[in-house]
Design an enzyme around this catalytic site. Structure first.
Site: not given
Lengths: 350, 360
Positions: A36, A123
């Site tokens: 990522k 998140d």
């Protein structure tokens, strides 16, 4: 980004919404990993600190971070590749309260461990967690790069609508653990009702007037519904800590699963959901009755001289995990009756 | 001592060797700093070629297990012709030296706690299809001594190598056996099929080893003896008689009997009759044991052959002989105990006599 030689690319990026995830093969450990890439920003120092914390975190319910690669422009995080469907999928819709409670407990456990490590996820939402073939839920995709502070307002809204706490719509954005707790509440609600009430999808959201967790298609214990509803409080300070919610879920998942062993001289008694009560009498010196109510072992009767460890036994007391009951007045000295009381340590079976 | 690596060496541009730690049967262990994560790790490297052979394959398998009761395999590296396994560094000591050196056994409450944690560790490994193959007290790390703050099974990674060495030892007889520290340590806990048909070793073999280990921890006896003489007894899988002290006292009998029943189910000759690791966790879930803190103190008074006092970190603590598991201590003996508050002087339960520190 230049990665160490051990990682071989495995194809195209998997779109992860805010950021993309690239699958790689780690040749050393012969396993699939996910890369990522975090874009540059003003928060490099904080991201670095949180990454250090994530390295130390080893939760069954949180993606594992393996390695980090850096270049002048960005940070690449090499982490566990998680297979399975994300919680958004209707295939994972819970069929009954037990399944629901177990999944929500796993989510609370994961967030709880993240918070204990000093990190805020930022998140939490159904798309950022997967359930593997063994039924184990894993949280991934931390919002590490989410901006905060006064500059955040100029960059734009920083959350995911429907799951973002109301305070994230303010001019000055500050991420706190309570932001994750709100998102946890909304995710739990989405998972149970397969959608969100209109109030939560408005921008900014509106407070809910009634507890939607009481209206799921299966019935969950009132105490759990109440705790989950408090997670959706509009005032951050009114939301419970995630570990508190986890304990409420645990309490109900373990209900009726305890066992206690009472040893009174040559006699041993077992208490559990089938044999709930025991009464112990020692001559005229004292008597005590204990009953298992499905959650704890409670004193339901006490007469004469009875002590739980060093305090006099009173009706309503919960017996602690490690306990010696003493029956008889202190004058009797070592002739008093000593009864040991030990409780099992059941675990949640997933 | 090993001179394979020197302090300051850097492996794969990531792990900086800090110091030599210890050696196991197959490997040297160093403490290293992982520069990427900033944390200290255990860096293991095989002692010889036969060990190296299986190092990688085992590392790959072990890296799949993620459980708080399993020492995490973090990385595997080939660098400059050497191979390394990187494992979570555990600041503790192995179960043999932590719990079985100053006394040959511990009380049933503590056994239940250890059993429960080990069952969970083995279950986590078995869920990913990983067989340890060499469960024994020296492959379990204990943090916090008798308080067992945490407990981690280690060396899943090298388990297969131990199997190979064991085969050689059994073929070679007592001489080879005594030359192999690994084999000597493993034998008392080995399942019959691990000796007879090593190729059939599977998940149930770990269950046997766990049962044998818990028998040892509860009673201080190897269930089938030690050395090569244990082999025919293991093959017969005849359940040994346990020392009478284990079940002789009211206070300990109920829990000790439950634990012995579970151990008995683990020590069935037919591997298919043993409980699965998941079933074992369920059985341990039902054990009633408390996790009260343990202290070490010294008996300074014992009266009427019935009760006495221990001087320990909490001050003076009363004990009755009914609360002693195993032989009674005499004045001047060190004991391990838990302290319960009472409205008079605090009370010790259970109490286990310890050997003098210098004899341990």
């Amino acid at each position: 980004m230049q990665l160490p030689r051990r990682y071989n690319p495995l194809g195209k990026a998997i779109d992860g919404g805010m950021s993309s995830v690239f699958p790689f093969h780690d040749q050393y450990l012969d396993r699939k990993v996910a890369l990522k890439i975090i874009p540059p920003g003003p928060n490099a120092r904080r991201i670095q600190d949180e990454l250090q914390a994530l390295f130390k975190l080893r939760s069954k319910h949180v993606v594992q971070v393996y390695d980090v690669a850096r270049d002048a422009f960005s940070i690449g995080i090499i982490q566990e590749f998680i297979e399975g469907d994300d919680l958004f999928s209707d295939d994972l819709a819970p069929a009954d309260a037990e399944t629901y409670l177990k999944t929500v407990w796993q989510l609370a456990s994961g967030i709880s461990e993240i918070h204990e490590a000093g990190v805020i996820h930022r998140d939490i939402k159904p798309n950022n967690m997967k359930v593997d073939h063994e039924g184990i839920l894993k949280i991934f995709d931390f919002g590490l790069a989410r901006h905060e502070g006064t500059q955040a307002a100029t960059i734009g809204f920083v959350g995911t609508h429907g799951f973002a706490a109301p305070e994230l719509y303010a001019n000055t954005v500050q991420f706190t653990p309570a932001v994750d707790v709100f998102a946890f509440g909304a995710t739990s609600l989405f998972y149970g009702m397969r959608g969100l009430p209109n109030e939560l999808t408005l921008r900014p959201p509106q407070a809910l007037q009634t507890n939607p967790f009481l209206g799921l298609s299966f019935q969950i214990p009132d105490e759990v519904a109440e705790a989950l509803f408090r997670c959706l409080s509009f005032e951050a300070a009114k939301r419970p800590g995630i570990s508190e919610v986890k304990l409420v879920l645990e309490k109900h998942l373990l209900s009726e699963k305890h066992r206690a062993l009472v040893v009174n001289g040559p006699k041993a008694y077992y208490l559990d959901h089938e044999n709930r009560s025991v009464s112990l009498t020692y001559g005229k010196h004292g008597a005590i009755s204990v009953r298992y109510d499905g959650f704890s072992f409670v004193v339901v009767g006490a007469e004469g001289s009875v002590f739980l460890n060093n305090s006099p036994a009173q009706v309503g007391d919960n017996l602690p995990g490690a306990c010696v009951l003493t029956i008889g007045p202190p004058e009797l000295g070592s002739k008093r009756a000593y009864v040991t009381f030990d409780i099992s340590n059941p675990g949640i079976v997933l | 001592m090993s001179d394979l690596l020197s302090d300051g060496d850097v492996i794969d541009d990531r792990y900086r060797v800090e110091n030599y730690l210890a050696q196991g049967g197959m490997q040297y262990v160093y403490v290293a700093l992982d520069k990427t994560t900033g944390r200290k790790v255990a860096l293991k490297t095989p002692k010889n070629a036969s060990a190296r052979k299986r190092f990688r394959r085992s590392a790959l398998v072990a890296a799949r297990v993620n459980h708080p009761n399993v020492a995490k395999t973090l990385d595997y590296i080939e660098d400059n012709g050497m191979t390394f396994l990187v494992e979570e560094l555990i600041e503790g000591s192995d179960l043999k030296s932590a719990l079985m050196s100053r006394s040959d056994f511990v009380d049933p409450y503590l056994v239940a706690r250890v059993f429960h944690h080990l069952a969970k560790a083995v279950a986590a490994a078995h869920h990913t299809g990983v067989v340890h193959r060499d469960l024994k007290p020296t492959n379990v790390m204990v943090v916090g001594g008798y308080n067992v703050e945490s407990l981690k099974v280690t060396d899943f990674g090298i388990a297969k190598m131990a199997g190979a060495e064991m085969e050689e030892a059994i073929e070679g007889g007592d001489e080879t056996l005594s030359a192999s520290a690994t084999a000597v340590g493993a034998l008392p806990y080995m399942a019959p099929e691990a000796i007879d048909t090593p190729e059939t070793v599977g998940l149930p073999s770990d269950i046997w080893s766990l049962g044998a280990m818990m028998f040892h921890l509860l009673s201080g006896q190897f269930p089938f003896g030690s050395g090569l003489r244990a082999v025919p007894k293991i093959m017969a899988a005849e359940l040994p008689n346990v020392s009478s002290f284990v079940t002789s006292k009211n206070q300990f009998r109920p829990l000790a009997k439950e634990i012995l029943n579970i151990i008995g189910s683990c020590l069935r000759k037919d591997p298919t009759e043993r409980p699965s690791a998941d079933a074992l966790v369920e059985l341990c879930n039902a054990l009633c044991y408390t996790v009260s803190e343990r202290s070490i103190g010294r008996v300074y008074e014992f009266r009427h052959n019935a009760w006495g006092f221990i001087r320990g970190p909490e001050g003076d603590v009363f004990y009755h002989k009914n609360s002693v598991y195993g032989p009674l201590p005499v004045k001047g003996d060190d004991v391990l105990y838990s302290c319960y508050e009472s409205e008079q002087s605090p009370r010790a339960l259970p109490v286990v006599k310890l050997k003098k520190a210098e004899q341990a």
